[in-house]
Design a protein around this motif. Structure first.
Motif, PDB file in Angstrom:
ATOM      1  N   ARG A   1      -3.095   8.103  -0.575  1.00  0.00           N
ATOM      2  CA  ARG A   1      -2.550   9.186  -1.389  1.00  0.00           C
ATOM      3  C   ARG A   1      -3.622  10.089  -2.015  1.00  0.00           C
ATOM      4  O   ARG A   1      -3.469  11.313  -1.994  1.00  0.00           O
TER       5      ARG A   1
ATOM      6  N   THR B   1      -8.677  -0.943  -4.555  1.00  0.00           N
ATOM      7  CA  THR B   1      -8.804   0.384  -3.945  1.00  0.00           C
ATOM      8  C   THR B   1     -10.269   0.759  -3.803  1.00  0.00           C
ATOM      9  O   THR B   1     -11.022   0.735  -4.791  1.00  0.00           O
TER      10      THR B   1
ATOM     11  N   ILE C   1       0.829  -1.203   0.000  1.00  0.00           N
ATOM     12  CA  ILE C   1       0.000   0.000   0.000  1.00  0.00           C
ATOM     13  C   ILE C   1       0.862   1.251   0.000  1.00  0.00           C
ATOM     14  O   ILE C   1       0.552   2.237  -0.663  1.00  0.00           O
TER      15      ILE C   1
ATOM     16  N   ASN D   1      -3.510  -1.943  -6.496  1.00  0.00           N
ATOM     17  CA  ASN D   1      -4.052  -2.842  -5.474  1.00  0.00           C
ATOM     18  C   ASN D   1      -5.545  -2.549  -5.388  1.00  0.00           C
ATOM     19  O   ASN D   1      -6.007  -1.451  -5.774  1.00  0.00           O
TER      20      ASN D   1
ATOM     21  N   TRP E   1      -6.496   3.671  -0.079  1.00  0.00           N
ATOM     22  CA  TRP E   1      -5.183   4.153  -0.505  1.00  0.00           C
ATOM     23  C   TRP E   1      -5.103   5.618  -0.116  1.00  0.00           C
ATOM     24  O   TRP E   1      -5.861   6.453  -0.610  1.00  0.00           O
TER      25      TRP E   1
ATOM     26  N   GLN F   1       1.997   1.986  -3.587  1.00  0.00           N
ATOM     27  CA  GLN F   1       0.989   1.996  -4.658  1.00  0.00           C
ATOM     28  C   GLN F   1       1.098   3.290  -5.449  1.00  0.00           C
ATOM     29  O   GLN F   1       1.235   4.381  -4.882  1.00  0.00           O
TER      30      GLN F   1
END
Length: 411
Positions: A218, A182, A171, A180, A216, A174
């Motif tokens: 980000r 999400t 993770i 992955n 995730w 990523q």
């Protein structure tokens, strides 16, 4: 004095007083009875006529009655009443037509909530009829009675790369959504208050909150905070529109909802400083509506962080801070033509815009250099409806084609 029937009166006075009075009483009674019968037979005629001859009077009364019957029968203005076997059906047909007319003119029970939708945004927020709760329990109508409207919605997405050779990662490493599995969820609640009740033309106050969660981190990160706090008003019969407060200009300009969530998006405009649902910033928007769908819309907005939405949300998760480090002023101007869908008239929206940001950006070629201002962007977009699914019902439904294009440049 005449007696009906052609008989002449005959008075024979006898020497006896009782007989004399008896004859007078009988004659007087006969006279009164005959006059009563004559008056009834000549009802509706001139009551002032007082003929001498009773036979002549009867003939005149009969002639006048006959003329009256003929006149009533031949006059088109006053037809004689006659039994009409179709009258009940005619009355029923008239009643059915009246009922049908009342049904056609019946007002949409949800139309009263249209004025309570958020104003100034480019997209049509779903109306009460398209919501799950509609007016169950009477809550929506009770709030509308005091000028309050609301809408809540949730947006959820899941992305996963199913290609057999898809590269997986931790993770932390990523690089894109779906590398992955999400999952993302964004939930909103927006409340409006109708200021026209207080005499403000088309006036409205908007207050909204937003909660988001990402597996995730980000694109996120997770937050609970302000979505919008705005004041809206029009001037000169809706020629000029003013909106100010904590705004998310992604819903005021350009015309796309993707906003960096999935796939091809307008993330370039966010890098240029445009505010988002998760990162509202102080702004003043002014729109001038020309004739025939032409308009020009400008904004003076506090830019989001020049390091991107992630840093903006991290440094200001509630969205209430006036600014974040290195953020400056973003100026936006958009000109376009917009024609809403109508029966037989397709929806059309053409627009072009520019933005100039005074925020201090890090150099992409040399990150160690001192931050500099001078970031700008421009965009062109077009939406066109080519087919209407239900022109007479909901003309906005159909097949569309869109062609967005935007470019970001750092100086």
């Amino acid at each position: 004095m005449g007696i009906p029937g052609g008989q002449s009166p005959f008075f024979h006075v006898k020497p006896r007083v009782k007989q004399h009075w008896l004859v007078i009483a009988v004659s007087l009674a006969a006279y009164l009875v005959d006059n009563s019968v004559l008056a009834q037979s000549a009802s509706g005629l001139d009551p002032s006529s007082h003929p001498v001859d009773q036979a002549s009077k009867r003939r005149k009364a009969s002639d006048r009655a006959e003329k009256l019957r003929i006149g009533l029968a031949t006059s088109p203005r006053a037809p004689a009443p006659a039994p009409n076997p179709g009258a009940p059906f005619e009355k029923r047909a008239r009643a059915d037509r009246a009922t049908q007319t009342r049904t056609q003119k019946r007002v949409d029970p949800f139309a009263r909530y249209d004025n309570l939708r958020e104003k100034g945004v480019w997209f049509n927020i779903p109306g009460a009829v398209d919501t799950i709760d509609q007016d169950k329990g009477g809550l929506r109508s009770a709030l509308a009675d005091v000028g309050i409207g609301y809408i809540g919605w949730t947006h959820n997405s899941f992305a996963n790369n199913l290609l057999p050779n898809a590269a997986r990662s931790t993770i932390a490493n990523q690089l894109y959504m779906g590398q992955n599995p999400t999952f993302a969820s964004a939930n909103f609640m927006i409340v409006t208050y109708d200021l026209s009740r207080l005499g403000v033309s088309e006036g409205q106050i908007v207050l909204g909150a937003e909660q988001q969660h990402w597996t995730w981190d980000r694109p996120g990160p997770d937050r609970v905070g302000l979505n919008t706090l705005a004041y809206y008003q029009t001037f000169f019969d809706k020629t000029l529109e003013l909106k100010l407060g904590y705004l998310r200009n992604q819903n005021e300009f350009t015309g796309t909802l993707f906003g960096g969530i999935t796939g091809s998006n307008m993330s370039a405009l966010f890098q240029g400083g445009m505010s988002t649902n998760a990162a509202p910033t102080p702004a003043v928007n002014l729109k001038y509506n020309f004739d025939r769908g032409l308009y020009n819309k400008a904004s003076v907005q506090r830019s989001i962080s020049p390091d991107g939405p992630y840093v903006q949300v991290t440094e200001n998760p509630t969205g209430l801070n006036w600014s974040t480090p290195h953020a400056g002023i973003l100026l936006i101007d958009e000109a376009g033509y917009k024609s809403k869908a109508a029966p037989g008239v397709p929806d059309t929206w053409l627009r072009a815009g520019v933005g100039f940001n005074t925020s201090r950006y890090t150099s992409l070629t040399d990150p160690k250099r001192r931050r500099e201002s001078g970031n700008n962007f421009h965009y062109i977009a077009a939406d066109r409806q080519f087919w209407q699914n239900a022109p007479d019902g909901t003309p906005s439904r159909g097949i569309y084609a869109a062609s967005p294009s935007w470019k970001l440049r750092r100086t």
